[in-house]
Every structure is written in C-alpha cells, then in structure tokens.
Write a protein that holds these residues in place. Structure first.
Motif, PDB file in Angstrom:
ATOM      1  N   ASP A   1       7.821  35.957 -33.550  1.00 15.34           N
ATOM      2  CA  ASP A   1       7.802  35.861 -34.967  1.00 15.34           C
ATOM      3  C   ASP A   1       7.641  37.408 -35.251  1.00 15.34           C
ATOM      4  N   ALA A   2       6.624  38.148 -34.615  1.00 19.18           N
ATOM      5  CA  ALA A   2       6.483  39.236 -35.004  1.00 19.18           C
ATOM      6  C   ALA A   2       7.514  40.491 -34.867  1.00 19.18           C
ATOM      7  N   SER A   3       8.174  40.393 -33.845  1.00 15.91           N
ATOM      8  CA  SER A   3       9.407  41.201 -33.575  1.00 15.91           C
ATOM      9  C   SER A   3      10.479  41.236 -34.674  1.00 15.91           C
ATOM     10  N   GLY A   4      10.795  40.206 -35.240  1.00 15.48           N
ATOM     11  CA  GLY A   4      11.833  40.189 -36.095  1.00 15.48           C
ATOM     12  C   GLY A   4      13.222  40.056 -35.621  1.00 15.48           C
ATOM     13  N   ARG A   5      13.224  40.073 -34.201  1.00 21.23           N
ATOM     14  CA  ARG A   5      14.556  40.250 -33.734  1.00 21.23           C
ATOM     15  C   ARG A   5      15.000  38.800 -33.231  1.00 21.23           C
ATOM     16  N   THR A   6      16.096  38.842 -32.545  1.00 24.56           N
ATOM     17  CA  THR A   6      16.609  37.701 -31.654  1.00 24.56           C
ATOM     18  C   THR A   6      16.761  37.937 -30.571  1.00 24.56           C
TER      19      THR A   6
ATOM     20  N   ARG B   1      15.949  32.435 -34.059  1.00 30.75           N
ATOM     21  CA  ARG B   1      15.467  33.603 -33.235  1.00 30.75           C
ATOM     22  C   ARG B   1      15.589  33.569 -31.672  1.00 30.75           C
ATOM     23  N   LEU B   2      15.828  32.440 -31.183  1.00 32.09           N
ATOM     24  CA  LEU B   2      15.841  32.184 -29.853  1.00 32.09           C
ATOM     25  C   LEU B   2      17.136  31.287 -29.490  1.00 32.09           C
ATOM     26  N   VAL B   3      18.151  32.052 -28.990  1.00 30.70           N
ATOM     27  CA  VAL B   3      19.439  31.387 -28.564  1.00 30.70           C
ATOM     28  C   VAL B   3      19.484  31.093 -27.440  1.00 30.70           C
ATOM     29  N   GLN B   4      20.179  29.728 -27.232  1.00 28.42           N
ATOM     30  CA  GLN B   4      20.117  29.111 -26.083  1.00 28.42           C
ATOM     31  C   GLN B   4      21.399  29.601 -25.242  1.00 28.42           C
ATOM     32  N   VAL B   5      21.059  29.921 -23.946  1.00 30.91           N
ATOM     33  CA  VAL B   5      22.199  30.312 -23.105  1.00 30.91           C
ATOM     34  C   VAL B   5      22.226  30.211 -21.792  1.00 30.91           C
ATOM     35  N   ASP B   6      23.195  30.484 -20.979  1.00 32.10           N
ATOM     36  CA  ASP B   6      23.154  30.057 -19.278  1.00 32.10           C
ATOM     37  C   ASP B   6      22.731  31.426 -18.771  1.00 32.10           C
TER      38      ASP B   6
ATOM     39  N   ILE C   1       6.795  41.799 -21.003  1.00 27.47           N
ATOM     40  CA  ILE C   1       5.557  41.071 -21.799  1.00 27.47           C
ATOM     41  C   ILE C   1       5.122  39.935 -21.064  1.00 27.47           C
ATOM     42  N   GLU C   2       3.904  39.831 -20.411  1.00 36.94           N
ATOM     43  CA  GLU C   2       3.529  38.547 -19.681  1.00 36.94           C
ATOM     44  C   GLU C   2       2.864  37.875 -20.516  1.00 36.94           C
ATOM     45  N   CYS C   3       3.270  36.706 -20.512  1.00 37.04           N
ATOM     46  CA  CYS C   3       2.689  35.525 -21.409  1.00 37.04           C
ATOM     47  C   CYS C   3       2.498  34.208 -20.630  1.00 37.04           C
ATOM     48  N   GLY C   4       1.236  34.405 -19.547  1.00 36.51           N
ATOM     49  CA  GLY C   4       1.060  33.169 -18.596  1.00 36.51           C
ATOM     50  C   GLY C   4       2.188  32.859 -17.949  1.00 36.51           C
ATOM     51  N   ARG C   5       2.616  31.444 -18.275  1.00 32.03           N
ATOM     52  CA  ARG C   5       3.789  30.966 -17.443  1.00 32.03           C
ATOM     53  C   ARG C   5       5.079  31.521 -17.890  1.00 32.03           C
ATOM     54  N   TYR C   6       5.173  32.227 -19.110  1.00 34.27           N
ATOM     55  CA  TYR C   6       6.346  32.949 -19.606  1.00 34.27           C
ATOM     56  C   TYR C   6       6.299  34.349 -19.234  1.00 34.27           C
ATOM     57  N   ARG C   7       7.665  34.856 -19.229  1.00 35.15           N
ATOM     58  CA  ARG C   7       7.693  36.509 -19.448  1.00 35.15           C
ATOM     59  C   ARG C   7       8.809  36.639 -20.483  1.00 35.15           C
ATOM     60  N   ILE C   8       8.681  37.865 -21.141  1.00 31.35           N
ATOM     61  CA  ILE C   8       9.596  38.344 -22.148  1.00 31.35           C
ATOM     62  C   ILE C   8      10.314  39.715 -21.702  1.00 31.35           C
ATOM     63  N   LEU C   9      11.313  39.649 -21.222  1.00 30.66           N
ATOM     64  CA  LEU C   9      12.025  40.823 -21.123  1.00 30.66           C
ATOM     65  C   LEU C   9      12.769  41.380 -22.080  1.00 30.66           C
ATOM     66  N   ASP C  10      12.099  42.492 -22.703  1.00 31.51           N
ATOM     67  CA  ASP C  10      12.472  43.236 -23.915  1.00 31.51           C
ATOM     68  C   ASP C  10      13.408  44.667 -23.446  1.00 31.51           C
TER      69      ASP C  10
END
Length: 500
Positions: free
Chosen positions: A404-409, A429-434, A478-487
């Motif tokens: 939400d804060a990033s304003g990006r997709t 803002r979150l696209v579903q991909v393979d 960005i480490e978010c517990g069980r998630y990771r965000i690769l920016d």
C-alpha cells in the motif's frame, strides 16, 4: 398456529447456537486456514469486494461461477461492519443456517406423531459433530463436512441438493395441490446448475434414479414420482443453457476433469485419503457415524410406507453411492467432489421424524432446556469466533502495508499472492502470475494483467522457484516473516502472455 411458529423459531434459535459452536471450533483449529487463508477459498471474497468497489471485472472462473455464494458474501459484507475475516466467519454461520433450513424442508410438514423440528436440529447437530472431527489444514483431506463452512467449496450446491430433496418430498406429500413446489424444484435445479454443473451429478442423476425407483416399486407412487423428474431434469437443462452468457468468465468448462481412463488411479487416490482419515480416532468416529446413518437410511427405505419418507431415506444413501462410484468412474482426483458422503446421510434422521412419546409438559421442558443450552453454548462460543477472525497476522500486515505504501504494482504466484491481494487496499496492486512471470488467469480479474510490468515480487514457502531470464538480482529484499518481497525498483519486469 402460534404454537407452530414458536416451535419453528425455537428450531432456528437452536440451529443458530449449534452453528456458532461449530464455527468457533473450526475457526480455532488448524483447519481455519481453509476458512480464512486458503488461495482457493478467497475467490468469492475477491469477486464480491471487486463488485462492491464498482468494478464488474473480467473474471477467469473455473467451471463454478459461485453466484449464490457471491450474493451471500456481498450481502453480509454490506450490512456487517466487520473486516474480511469476520465476514468469512459470519458466512460460515449463514451456511450452516441455510443447511438447517434445507434439512427442515426435507423433514416434511408438522403432523400428528411427528417432530420434524426436533429431528432437523438433531440432523444439524450430527453434521456439526462431523465438522468437529475435522482439523486438518489440507484442502485435499477426506474431511468433507467442514467444506460447507467455506465460501468456495460449493456451499450453495450442498444447500441446493438438500433443497431439491426437500422440495421433492413436499411435492410427494402434497401431490395434486398445485404447481408451486415442482416450479420451485425446477428453479432450484436451474440456479444450482447455472452456478455449479456439479449439481447434475450430486442431485439430478441420483435423485432421478430414486424417483424412478419409487415409480417402479410402488404403483401408487408412480405418477407422483415421475411427474417430479420433469422439473428436476428440465431445470438442470435450463441451468446449463443459462451458462452460455457467462462463457467469457468460464476459463475451464470442466471437461478436463473427466478422465475415465484414470479410474484405477482415482480409486487408489480416494482409497489413500480414506486410509489417512481412518488413521486417527476422530476419523474413525466420523466413519462409524456415517456408516450408521447409511445403515439407518437403507433400513428406513425398506420399511417406510409413505412416498415422501421413502424418497428422503433413499436419497440419504443413493446420493453418496452414485457420487462415489461416479467420481471413481470419471477418474476425478479431488476430495471435495465427494461431499455428499458427509451431508446426505444425515437426511436419514429426518426421513421419518417420529415424535418421542413424552408427557406434554415434560416434552416442552426438554425442548426448552435443549434450546437454552444450545443458545448459551453459542453465546459462549461467539467470542472465540471473534478472536479467531481478528487475531493479527503480522507477516500479512507487513506485506500489505509495504504494498500500500509503495504505490507500485507487484506480482506473486497463486498460492502466495491471493491472501495479500485480498487484504491489500487495492487488489490490482498484486498481479497473479506463474513462476515465469506469465499472467495466471485462474480465479482472478484478467484486467490486472493490463499493467504490463511489475517492480517487485512476493514469495513464500509455497512459491515455485522463479525463472526470470531477463531479471538480475533484486535491489532490495524485504523480510516479512513467512513472506519475502523482492524489490527490483527502479527496474521493471515485463509480464508474459496470460494463460489459465
């Protein structure tokens, strides 16, 4: 008349108490993941919230359209000031109440020597007991009763099947009293088939066989039984025709699910699920309970004299038999297709709802006592539902807050991205991909793919390793517990052609 209404209201109050207890137990168990977090289970909430935001969408659905489920969730979301998990929990309660209403219809009208309300409550209690034995977080476990509590695993179809049985019974009981009940049966079949073609396999085929059997075995029932086949089959055909305008939304017609050559593998698959279920005491208890209900259904089919009671008794064991045999013969590999094994047998309890002989004063006292106990139990259970639906998920919040804060997709794979997608301020803002960054058009709004590029990826333990030949290393992780965000910003990653 006033006494009848009091009795019916007492039944609904008892059903509400039971529903709250059952939902609280499920929401507090590991199987709550299926209710709140599972990627499959979120499609109804995603569509309903998209519609509430004013967008019709270009949805890629499975062969199931979830039309009644979307309407119920959207209605609850509109009137209840709750977060999405709270609405999902309320929807679970509503599903159980809808099942009670359908069971009550199948129990027949109030008459001398019968207690249809009490036996309907008992049937719901037995179904609830089956739910209580189910705690696995796996969507593939042979734990079928609890699937009704989700918004996705065919809750409206389950209710539609029981409604079809109930309407057929009422039509047999009220033969010659107008066309309202057959018309209602046709409408139920049409709407159910429009939303989910599985209704034809769960209800139309086995119920038509039951009606044909009644016609053959008893000449006195022949005309009444055969007359009901027309609205049942006609409504089903109408439902299939009504699906044509929705063709653009149906990404899979379901033809690929039927593979008769795989019948041996299907038998082995379901046998393995049954063995796993029977490896726990709760699974054994559930199996014994279902077998006892099936045995009761067979006995009542043989012994019951009236056509309506015999229809419900036969449906209680014929529906599971046809569905299991048909599922194996079709080579299917999904536990959810066998749900009639859980809900149909409980109909044996309402096929012949005989009243227990008690003094009137004692009967009223027992009924009142049971009702009060169930309502109190429901009131005690309600805070557990609230707690389960409002427990913070810091890992999920970390992802959604960052998005939400990033304003990006960004993008993520099916089992990873759907939960953050639902909880983000803007799902687009979150696209579903393979794993190759191609748009994955399955249970999602295809308009999301128009963005063309993304600048970050969300992953977790369920994510298949990425294959991104055009991308280098991410600029930040960005480490978010069980998630990771690769920016990857300021770099962008192009989306490949969408597929389903």
């Amino acid at each position: 008349m006033r006494r009848v209404w009091r009795r019916e209201l007492a039944g609904w109050a008892a059903a509400l108490g039971l529903a709250l207890v059952v939902v609280a137990a499920l929401a507090s168990s590991p199987r709550s993941a299926l209710l709140f977090d599972d990627g499959d289970s979120l499609i109804v909430a995603l569509v309903a919230r998209s519609l509430a935001d004013g967008g019709g969408g270009d949805w890629a659905m499975s062969s199931v359209l979830f039309l009644p489920e979307i309407a119920v969730f959207a209605g609850l979301d509109l009137v209840l000031p709750l977060p999405v998990d709270g609405v999902l929990a309320a929807n679970a309660v509503a599903n159980l109440l809808a099942l009670y209403g359908a069971i009550r219809l199948a129990a027949g009208r109030r008459r001398a020597g019968a207690a249809p309300v009490a036996w309907s409550v008992a049937a719901l209690a037995v179904f609830g007991l089956l739910v209580l034995t189910e705690t696995s977080p796996s969507r593939d476990a042979l734990e079928l009763a609890s699937l009704l509590l989700t918004t996705t695993y065919y809750s409206a179809t389950v209710v539609g099947v029981v409604l079809a049985v109930g309407l057929s019974r009422r039509s047999l009981d009220h033969a010659g009293r107008g066309a309202a009940l057959p018309v209602a049966l046709a409408a139920t079949a049409a709407v159910s088939t429009l939303s989910n073609p599985l209704f034809a396999a769960w209800a139309t085929v086995p119920l038509a066989l039951v009606l044909a059997g009644l016609a053959v075995l008893r000449r006195a029932d022949r005309r009444r039984a055969l007359v009901l086949v027309a609205p049942l089959v006609g409504g089903t055909v109408l439902g299939f025709v009504a699906r044509i305008p929705f063709a653009a939304w149906i990404a899979n017609t379901g033809d690929g699910y039927v593979q008769p050559a795989e019948w041996m593998h299907a038998a082995g698959y379901y046998g393995g699920l049954a063995a796993a279920r029977l490896s726990t005491p709760a699974g054994v208890l559930a199996a014994v309970l279902v077998l006892a209900l099936l045995g009761l259904a067979v006995v009542r089919t043989v012994r019951t004299a009236d056509a309506g009671g015999r229809l419900v008794s036969a449906a209680a064991w014929v529906l599971p038999l046809v569905v299991v045999v048909g599922g194996i013969a079709a080579g299917t590999h999904a536990a959810r297709y066998l749900q009639p094994l859980a809900f149909a047998p409980v109909l044996a309890l309402v096929a012949v709802p005989r009243a227990v002989t008690l003094r009137p004063a004692l009967a009223r006292a027992v009924a009142a006592g049971v009702g009060v106990v169930l309502l109190v139990a429901g009131a005690v259970a309600a805070p557990r539902i609230v707690q389960a639906a409002t427990t913070p998920d810091p890992d999920l919040a970390c992802v959604t807050d960052w998005v939400d804060a990033s304003g990006r997709t960004g993008a993520g794979q099916f089992w990873t991205v759907r939960l953050p997608k639902l909880h983000a301020a803007d799902a687009a803002r979150l696209v579903q991909v393979d794993h190759e960054l191609r748009g994955y058009a399955w249970l999602v709004d295809r308009r999301d793919f128009a963005v063309g590029t993304v600048s970050f990826l969300v992953e977790d333990a369920q994510t298949v390793p990425w294959h991104l030949p055009t991308a280098g290393e991410p600029a930040a992780v960005i480490e978010c517990g069980r998630y990771r965000i690769l920016d990857y910003a300021p770099e962008t990653l192009p989306l490949g052609p969408a597929h389903s």
